[in-house]
Design a protein around this motif. Structure first.
Motif, short mmCIF file in Angstrom:
data_model
loop_
_atom_site.label_atom_id
_atom_site.label_comp_id
_atom_site.label_asym_id
_atom_site.label_seq_id
_atom_site.Cartn_x
_atom_site.Cartn_y
_atom_site.Cartn_z
N THR A 101 -11.66 12.62 39.20
CA THR A 101 -10.23 12.31 39.25
C THR A 101 -9.20 12.18 38.22
O THR A 101 -8.90 13.02 37.75
N THR A 102 -7.71 11.15 39.20
CA THR A 102 -6.55 11.67 38.26
C THR A 102 -7.12 10.99 37.12
O THR A 102 -5.83 11.57 35.85
N ASP A 103 -7.48 9.69 36.85
CA ASP A 103 -7.48 9.33 36.14
C ASP A 103 -8.44 10.30 34.65
O ASP A 103 -8.16 9.99 33.67
N THR A 104 -9.28 10.49 35.16
CA THR A 104 -10.32 11.65 34.53
C THR A 104 -9.09 12.93 33.71
O THR A 104 -8.99 13.34 32.23
N ALA A 105 -8.59 12.99 34.80
CA ALA A 105 -7.39 14.70 34.40
C ALA A 105 -6.07 13.84 32.89
O ALA A 105 -6.41 14.80 32.46
N ALA A 106 -5.82 12.50 33.13
CA ALA A 106 -5.19 11.74 32.79
C ALA A 106 -5.88 11.99 30.82
O ALA A 106 -5.02 12.04 30.04
N THR A 107 -6.84 11.55 31.03
CA THR A 107 -7.49 11.12 29.72
C THR A 107 -7.78 12.54 29.03
O THR A 107 -7.62 12.73 28.07
N LEU A 108 -7.90 13.66 30.14
CA LEU A 108 -8.07 14.85 29.34
C LEU A 108 -7.22 15.56 28.68
O LEU A 108 -6.61 16.20 27.62
N ARG A 109 -5.90 15.42 29.49
CA ARG A 109 -4.69 15.81 28.82
C ARG A 109 -3.53 15.00 27.92
O ARG A 109 -3.31 15.95 26.98
N ALA A 110 -4.62 13.71 27.94
CA ALA A 110 -4.09 12.91 26.44
C ALA A 110 -4.74 13.96 25.37
O ALA A 110 -4.06 13.47 24.13
N ILE A 111 -5.98 14.24 25.59
CA ILE A 111 -6.68 14.36 24.43
C ILE A 111 -6.52 15.69 23.56
O ILE A 111 -5.70 16.55 22.32
N GLU A 112 -5.72 16.93 25.25
CA GLU A 112 -5.47 18.10 24.34
C GLU A 112 -4.47 18.03 24.10
O GLU A 112 -3.65 18.79 23.41
N MET A 113 -3.06 16.69 24.36
CA MET A 113 -2.04 17.10 23.64
C MET A 113 -1.60 15.56 22.20
O MET A 113 -0.69 16.38 22.33
N GLY A 114 -2.91 15.81 21.42
CA GLY A 114 -2.53 14.81 20.22
C GLY A 114 -1.74 13.64 20.66
O GLY A 114 -1.90 12.82 20.29
N CYS A 115 -2.07 13.03 22.36
CA CYS A 115 -2.02 11.47 22.28
C CYS A 115 -2.09 10.42 21.23
O CYS A 115 -3.74 10.26 21.26
N ASP A 116 -1.53 9.71 21.11
CA ASP A 116 -1.92 8.84 20.47
C ASP A 116 -2.57 7.69 21.09
O ASP A 116 -3.30 6.12 20.49
N ALA A 117 -2.20 6.83 22.50
CA ALA A 117 -3.01 6.37 23.89
C ALA A 117 -2.67 7.18 24.92
O ALA A 117 -1.80 8.20 24.66
N VAL A 118 -3.23 6.34 26.11
CA VAL A 118 -2.85 7.04 27.47
C VAL A 118 -2.78 5.61 27.86
O VAL A 118 -3.29 4.11 28.24
N ALA A 119 -1.57 5.43 28.55
CA ALA A 119 -1.31 4.71 29.85
C ALA A 119 -0.84 4.08 30.91
O ALA A 119 -0.22 5.32 31.16
#
Length: 242
Positions: free
Chosen positions: A145-163
């Motif tokens: 899903t795009t939820d999984t994509a969002a979580t994956l990309r947030a981790i790859e980008m070094g984000c502080d959180a996913v909103a």
């Protein structure tokens, strides 16, 4: 971009927008006034000093699961859904540019005549140059899903959180639009979300966030100014964490 980042709780954030959020009150497609409003909010958060990236869904155009339910091959249906996200991403990019916020679309399915292919270092390059990066085509793989994509990309980008932007102001024990006795949660652990089967994100996305200690913020995108409140840590929202 201004240098106000020191006042922000989340200085690098990935925002997950559903395709349904882009269609507003319409039953299908894009509502350009809604897209423009969302772009203005993203531009405001960027101007406040937040390094932003976005993952967009495609449910306003085509949903892979619904296509599969009607007898279509699931992988083919999912690829069609990924292509729908590219259309949404291009619309959002146009609105962001009109709002004076530089943006780039990176697609997990290469289509170089339309947008850039997703390469992690390329995405980081754009973020470091204060551009809003819009990730399209999910992970590039069916059955995710795009939820999984969002979580994956947030981790790859070094984000502080996913909103995760929704139409309600957090996570509830049941659908608050159908159940007046639904309980709202201010905070939850990843384990509680999975154990209660709350389905705010699919299980793979929550497990990925848990394993990488990535907070998930669930907030309403319908209220004006909510996104800037999220990056400042003052929004009415549910935060999922360890």
């Amino acid at each position: 971009m201004t240098a106000e980042g020191g006042s922000l709780k989340y200085k690098r954030l990935l925002v997950k927008l559903s395709g349904e959020a882009l269609m507003g009150k319409a039953g299908y497609g894009l509502d350009t006034s809604v897209v423009d409003r969302l772009a203005t909010e993203l531009a405001e958060a960027r101007a406040a000093g937040c390094a932003l990236s976005v993952v967009v869904g495609g449910g306003n155009i085509f949903r892979g699961l619904q296509g599969a339910a009607k007898g279509m091959d699931r992988a083919t249906a999912d690829y069609m859904g990924m292509l729908a996200t590219v259309m949404n991403a291009l619309a959002l990019q146009s609105a962001l540019e009109a709002a004076k916020a530089p943006a780039r679309v990176l697609s997990a399915i290469p289509m170089p005549t339309v947008c850039e292919p997703y390469v992690r270092h390329r995405a980081l390059y754009h973020i470091e140059r204060e551009r809003i990066v819009i990730f399209a085509a999910g992970t590039g793989n069916p059955f995710f899903t795009t939820d999984t994509a969002a979580t994956l990309r947030a981790i790859e980008m070094g984000c502080d959180a996913v909103a995760k932007a929704t139409q309600v102001d957090g996570v509830y024990s049941s659908d608050p639009k159908k159940d007046p006795n639904a309980t709202r949660f201010d905070t939850l652990t990843y384990s509680e979300v999975l154990a209660r089967d709350l389905r705010v994100m699919d299980g793979a996305a929550i497990a990925l966030a848990r394993d990488n200690h990535l907070p998930v913020i669930v907030f309403s995108i319908d209220g004006p100014g909510n996104l800037i409140n999220v990056v400042r840590g003052s929004a009415r929202a549910t935060v999922i964490h360890d």
